[in-house]
Design a protein around this motif. Structure first.
Motif, PDB file in Angstrom:
ATOM      1  N   ASN A   1       0.821  -1.200   0.000  1.00 34.67           N
ATOM      2  CA  ASN A   1       0.000   0.000   0.000  1.00 34.67           C
ATOM      3  C   ASN A   1       0.864   1.264   0.000  1.00 34.67           C
ATOM      4  OD1 ASN A   1      -2.270   1.754   0.447  1.00 34.67           O
ATOM      5  ND2 ASN A   1      -1.705   1.802   2.600  1.00 34.67           N
ATOM      6  N   SER A   2       1.839   1.344   0.922  1.00 31.42           N
ATOM      7  CA  SER A   2       2.674   2.543   1.034  1.00 31.42           C
ATOM      8  C   SER A   2       3.992   2.222   1.731  1.00 31.42           C
ATOM      9  CB  SER A   2       1.944   3.651   1.807  1.00 31.42           C
ATOM     10  OG  SER A   2       2.792   4.749   2.020  1.00 31.42           O
ATOM     11  N   PRO A   3       5.074   1.983   0.957  1.00 33.02           N
ATOM     12  CA  PRO A   3       6.386   1.735   1.576  1.00 33.02           C
ATOM     13  C   PRO A   3       6.861   2.904   2.433  1.00 33.02           C
ATOM     14  CG  PRO A   3       6.387   1.057  -0.731  1.00 33.02           C
ATOM     15  CD  PRO A   3       5.091   1.788  -0.504  1.00 33.02           C
ATOM     16  N   VAL A   4       6.562   4.146   2.003  1.00 36.22           N
ATOM     17  CA  VAL A   4       6.972   5.308   2.785  1.00 36.22           C
ATOM     18  C   VAL A   4       6.364   5.254   4.180  1.00 36.22           C
ATOM     19  CG1 VAL A   4       6.641   7.799   3.049  1.00 36.22           C
ATOM     20  CG2 VAL A   4       7.438   6.887   0.887  1.00 36.22           C
ATOM     21  N   ALA A   5       5.072   4.920   4.261  1.00 41.19           N
ATOM     22  CA  ALA A   5       4.401   4.872   5.552  1.00 41.19           C
ATOM     23  C   ALA A   5       5.027   3.804   6.449  1.00 41.19           C
ATOM     24  CB  ALA A   5       2.911   4.604   5.367  1.00 41.19           C
ATOM     25  N   VAL A   6       5.362   2.639   5.885  1.00 42.99           N
ATOM     26  CA  VAL A   6       5.920   1.547   6.685  1.00 42.99           C
ATOM     27  C   VAL A   6       7.263   1.946   7.297  1.00 42.99           C
ATOM     28  CG1 VAL A   6       6.855  -0.800   6.597  1.00 42.99           C
ATOM     29  CG2 VAL A   6       4.711  -0.271   5.432  1.00 42.99           C
TER      30      VAL A   6
ATOM     31  N   ILE B   1      14.227   8.727   7.550  1.00 48.78           N
ATOM     32  CA  ILE B   1      12.934   9.134   6.992  1.00 48.78           C
ATOM     33  C   ILE B   1      13.134  10.037   5.781  1.00 48.78           C
ATOM     34  CG2 ILE B   1      10.845  10.485   7.440  1.00 48.78           C
ATOM     35  CD1 ILE B   1      11.034   9.575  10.361  1.00 48.78           C
ATOM     36  N   LEU B   2      14.039  11.005   5.910  1.00 49.13           N
ATOM     37  CA  LEU B   2      14.283  11.959   4.828  1.00 49.13           C
ATOM     38  C   LEU B   2      14.772  11.255   3.565  1.00 49.13           C
ATOM     39  CD1 LEU B   2      14.634  14.902   3.815  1.00 49.13           C
ATOM     40  CD2 LEU B   2      16.956  14.822   4.762  1.00 49.13           C
ATOM     41  N   LEU B   3      15.803  10.435   3.694  1.00 45.62           N
ATOM     42  CA  LEU B   3      16.393   9.797   2.518  1.00 45.62           C
ATOM     43  C   LEU B   3      15.430   8.817   1.856  1.00 45.62           C
ATOM     44  CD1 LEU B   3      20.042   9.146   3.789  1.00 45.62           C
ATOM     45  CD2 LEU B   3      19.187  11.029   2.374  1.00 45.62           C
ATOM     46  N   PHE B   4      14.723   8.025   2.648  1.00 40.96           N
ATOM     47  CA  PHE B   4      13.816   7.036   2.049  1.00 40.96           C
ATOM     48  C   PHE B   4      12.644   7.721   1.355  1.00 40.96           C
ATOM     49  CE2 PHE B   4      10.400   3.878   2.031  1.00 40.96           C
ATOM     50  CZ  PHE B   4      11.074   2.801   1.462  1.00 40.96           C
TER      51      PHE B   4
ATOM     52  N   MET C   1       9.844   9.161  -3.791  1.00 48.39           N
ATOM     53  CA  MET C   1       9.206  10.129  -4.680  1.00 48.39           C
ATOM     54  C   MET C   1       9.657   9.959  -6.122  1.00 48.39           C
ATOM     55  SD  MET C   1       8.837  13.710  -2.571  1.00 48.39           S
ATOM     56  CE  MET C   1       7.815  14.369  -3.892  1.00 48.39           C
ATOM     57  N   THR C   2      10.799   9.303  -6.324  1.00 48.59           N
ATOM     58  CA  THR C   2      11.266   9.020  -7.683  1.00 48.59           C
ATOM     59  C   THR C   2      10.685   7.714  -8.224  1.00 48.59           C
ATOM     60  OG1 THR C   2      13.245   7.781  -6.982  1.00 48.59           O
ATOM     61  CG2 THR C   2      13.426  10.183  -7.118  1.00 48.59           C
ATOM     62  N   GLN C   3       9.996   6.959  -7.371  1.00 49.62           N
ATOM     63  CA  GLN C   3       9.488   5.647  -7.758  1.00 49.62           C
ATOM     64  C   GLN C   3       7.980   5.606  -7.946  1.00 49.62           C
ATOM     65  OE1 GLN C   3      11.895   3.137  -8.220  1.00 49.62           O
ATOM     66  NE2 GLN C   3      13.209   4.940  -7.866  1.00 49.62           N
ATOM     67  N   ARG C   4       7.266   6.600  -7.452  1.00 48.60           N
ATOM     68  CA  ARG C   4       5.797   6.546  -7.487  1.00 48.60           C
ATOM     69  C   ARG C   4       5.240   7.958  -7.581  1.00 48.60           C
ATOM     70  NH1 ARG C   4       2.354   3.375  -2.755  1.00 48.60           N
ATOM     71  NH2 ARG C   4       0.494   2.883  -3.989  1.00 48.60           N
ATOM     72  N   VAL C   5       4.251   8.131  -8.436  1.00 47.17           N
ATOM     73  CA  VAL C   5       3.650   9.452  -8.599  1.00 47.17           C
ATOM     74  C   VAL C   5       2.727   9.740  -7.417  1.00 47.17           C
ATOM     75  CG1 VAL C   5       3.780   9.340 -11.108  1.00 47.17           C
ATOM     76  CG2 VAL C   5       1.723   8.523  -9.941  1.00 47.17           C
TER      77      VAL C   5
END
Length: 445
Positions: A199-204, A367-370, A375-379
């Motif tokens: 669903n959301s790698p950033v959130a995990v 958090i910042l780097l991931f 953002m380069t992988q998903r719109v």
């Protein structure tokens, strides 16, 4: 709406007493531990113990409530909390406190879930937002007041432990005597990491790292304040400033995240958090005023991560999976809060007080780097597909039941499922006996 608030006034009062006692003990134990000479590592383990107990409570208390009923379960939670506080005043030993802190975390999670269950049941859809806001503000005020009480007491003695225990008992009275309708079964959340990741790698990743950062800070900030020479009242102000600033900052940050890509907001928050970390590490506060200013900036940033990340995850989730998405992130956050105090305690033992903010810096850089990479992988999600930002209290007291109280759509779905085929009586003390009562009646027959 005023009638809605009046009908659940006793529950709000009981919750206020509960959070007052929780705020007091959360401040008292680290300060007293520092006075007793406990190592930063052991004091960090207090936070790990609380997190283990709290997550366990979120998972297990719904089953207990199903077996014995809400009122009996709440009584058990209050008794467990009292036992943990009184035993902590008698056994001033690091490892005893760790176990007792886990017991307190379990009890606090269970008690909060039960109160929130009643609030969800008693609130109409059109008034649920107001009730949730009132509930959050009451608890925030009560918890802050509990933290500030330490400034007028003596942490070296048993009196403050006794005060906390008294308020845990008082919290039981409004709930035990309430005429509110017995609520439906409590919400149950599951941690499904593969589904959350899809669903959301950033959130995990960001929620886990936020748990590490906030867990480390929330547990050891009072120890840090004590170690840099702040007075007891200064430590109380230092801790409270971060929580209040974190609550206030969510209003503009939530508005901004509804307007632009939430990942950009996460990046901005991370940059502010890293800058705040750097201030603590390179220019440690030397006065209470400077410490409070630093703390407010830090709290405004770090306590805004989680609600933005939850909103981002829900933007990508199916509406029918709202509880499992938010509940899964809650449990993931809990896993992070188990790790954070342990990491922060180790670094403080090795590097001194600054080690606390070395641990938070590591999490915030992650958090910042991931987030930048993702953002380069998903719109970004289209604006019309974005949900609404929901503020989340900066206190570490959110449960799966809080999700239902905060989100009206999820609550309606869950309540409609629970009500299907059920008929609830109007008074739990008279018309709807708990299962234990039914068994007793069967034995008599």
């Amino acid at each position: 709406m005023s009638r809605s608030l009046f009908s659940i006034a006793s529950l709000l009062l009981g919750s206020a007493f509960l959070f007052f006692a929780g705020g007091l003990t959360g401040m008292l134990l680290p300060v007293r531990g520092g006075i007793e000479g406990f190592s930063s590592f052991n004091l960090g383990l207090l936070g790990t113990g609380w997190a283990v107990g709290y997550v366990s409570g979120c998972l297990l208390v719904p089953q207990l409530v199903t077996r014995v009923g809400h009122i009996r379960a709440f009584s058990v939670m209050a008794a467990m909390a009292c036992i943990s506080v009184l035993m902590s005043s008698l056994l001033v030993l690091p490892y005893a406190w760790i176990i007792l802190r886990a017991l307190a975390g379990f009890a606090f999670a269970g008690a909060a879930m039960i109160v929130e269950g009643w609030l969800v049941e008693r609130s109409e859809p059109e008034s649920r937002g107001m009730i949730f806001g009132t509930y959050t503000m009451v608890n925030l005020f009560a918890s802050t007041a509990g933290q500030m009480v330490i400034a007028i007491g003596s942490p070296e003695t048993f009196q403050l432990f006794t005060v906390a225990c008294i308020f845990y008992v008082i919290a039981l009275l409004p709930t035990a005597l309430t005429k509110s309708q017995a609520p439906v079964p409590l919400a149950r959340a599951k941690l499904n990491v593969p589904r959350l990741w899809k669903n959301s790698p950033v959130a995990v990743i960001a929620v886990l790292l936020t748990g590490i950062s906030n867990g480390s800070f929330g547990t050891l900030v009072a120890v840090y304040g004590h170690n840099i020479g702040l007075s007891v009242s200064g430590v109380a102000l230092f801790v409270s400033a971060s929580i209040l600033a974190g609550a206030a900052a969510q209003i503009p940050i939530g508005f901004l995240s509804d307007m632009i890509d939430r990942r950009l907001v996460v990046i901005v928050i991370a940059l502010v958090a890293i800058a705040s970390d750097s201030m603590f590490v390179t220019h440690a506060p030397t006065t209470t005023t400077i410490a409070v200013i630093y703390s407010a900036i830090f709290g405004a940033a770090v306590y805004s991560f989680y609600p933005v990340l939850v909103a981002h995850a829900n933007d990508h989730a199916d509406p029918s999976e709202g509880l499992q998405t938010s509940g899964g992130l809650l449990l993931l956050m809990g896993c992070g809060t188990m790790i954070g105090p342990l990491l922060g305690g180790v670094l403080m033992s090795v590097q001194g007080p600054n080690g606390l903010f070395v641990s938070t810096t590591m999490a915030h850089i992650g958090i910042l780097l991931f987030t930048i990479w993702r953002m380069t992988q998903r719109v970004a999600v289209d604006d019309e597909d974005k949900g609404q930002f929901v503020p989340i209290s900066p206190m570490r007291t959110r449960t799966p039941q809080t999700i239902l109280l905060a989100d009206g759509e999820i609550a309606e779905e869950e309540l409609s499922d629970d009500y299907e085929g059920e008929s609830l009586a109007s008074d739990p003390l008279e018309s709807t006996p708990d299962r234990a009562d039914e068994e007793t009646e069967a034995e008599k027959r």
